[in-house]
Write a protein that holds these residues in place. Structure first.
Motif: not given
Length: 332
Positions: A197-206, A215-218, A319-327
């Motif tokens: 399967x192809x996977x597209x994921x959208x995560x809220x910031x931590x 909140x997460x959408x796949x 992990x690849x897209x999370x800005x450092x320190x963002x919440x």
């Protein structure tokens, strides 16, 4: 293999209590209770009639009277503990998730297969009659899904378990509850191998307090151009667990175990007087039967690898897209 198994249960929470009651009620021997805190472990063992208790898993693993171990521990401990049980020659029923990475899950599956041991994932949703009925209809070709939407929404803004006690660990929306819903969508679609399967994921910031996305959408896309949409949240004050299957032949909705189509209710567990409605009992019986019959269980480690693969790709993207320190912003 004798009919009655010697069982060690690791954990003393609500889930451990359910497995203990069911396996004890089926006539299996409650050999060891293992828990983190001595007082709680002793109290749980006394209440349920365990022969022994300890705070160290190795005590149960060294006991030849133990045939199988049921792991009801924090999700991050599952892979390491399951590996230790297999290395000691014990069969394992591990609460979902099997592991917190695809690599760990695949390694456990290989180990169990190489050692000839039963490694089953406790994923009672697959035994819910409504979901099982739909899966069978899809497998027979009676239903052809175009898309499946799953919602898994609950309130978990603090480290408090479903039993109301304060946890020593933080639950993980993606790897715990995301494994439930993602596995169910892929299982209903008939996806049986990782990487299909192809996977597209959208995560809220931590979240600032718990340190995880709440909140997460796949979106999952199969090679047959079928879509699986998984919506998850730890912010919902109304618990929602449902599936909507849009098929060529019909549209089905599964909510709180009730299955209905455009004409009305097809199955309601409240109207079912049989044991068929008890997904926990059917699951634990399957584990014991697989151990006795020396065969792969219905929910083997291999069978959940497609979901672990999808979750791993979602985690890698996060992990690849999370800005450092963002919440995540605080709205109150």
């Amino acid at each position: 293999m004798k009919d009655s198994l010697g069982i060690a249960v690791v954990g003393y929470g609500q889930t451990a209590g359910i497995h203990t009651r069911l396996l004890g009620g089926e006539g299996h021997r409650l050999a060891w209770l293992i828990g983190r805190l001595p007082e709680r472990a002793a109290a749980f063992a006394a209440k349920h009639g365990f022969a022994r208790h300890s705070t160290h898993l190795r005590h149960a693993l060294q006991d030849p009277a133990v045939d199988a171990v049921v792991l009801c521990t924090p999700s991050p401990q599952h892979a390491e503990q399951a590996a230790a049980c297999l290395a000691a020659g014990k069969h394992v029923l591990v609460e979902i998730p099997l592991a917190m990475s695809h690599a760990e899950g695949a390694r456990l599956a290989r180990t169990a297969r190489d050692l000839g041991l039963t490694l089953m994932v406790a994923h009672g949703h697959r035994y819910q009659p409504a979901l099982r009925t739909v899966r069978e209809r899809v497998a027979r070709g009676e239903l052809t899904p175009h898309s499946i939407t799953a919602r898994y929404l609950l309130l978990r803004r603090e480290n408090v378990g479903s039993g109301g006690y304060v946890r020593s660990w933080t639950d993980n929306l993606l790897w715990h509850h995301g494994q439930h819903s993602t596995d169910m969508v892929l299982w209903l679609l008939g996806v049986e191998e990782p990487g299909q399967v192809e996977v597209t994921a959208v995560h809220a910031l931590p979240d600032r307090r718990l340190g995880i996305p709440m909140d997460i959408s796949l979106t999952l896309k199969t090679r047959r151009d079928q879509l699986g949409i998984v919506s998850m949240s730890y912010h919902s004050r109304v618990p929602v667990y449902d599936y909507v299957l849009v098929c060529e032949e019909d549209t089905l909705v599964i909510e709180n175990g009730v299955l209905r189509d455009r004409d009305g209710v097809l199955y309601d567990p409240r109207q079912d007087p049989t044991e068929n409605r008890d997904s926990w009992l059917l699951q634990d019986r399957e584990f014991a039967a697989a151990v006795r019959e020396r065969r792969p269980p219905a929910i083997s480690a291999e069978s959940v690898l497609p979901a672990l693969d999808a979750l791993q790709r979602a985690q890698d993207a996060y992990d690849a897209s999370l800005p450092p320190g963002a919440t995540h912003p605080v709205f109150r």
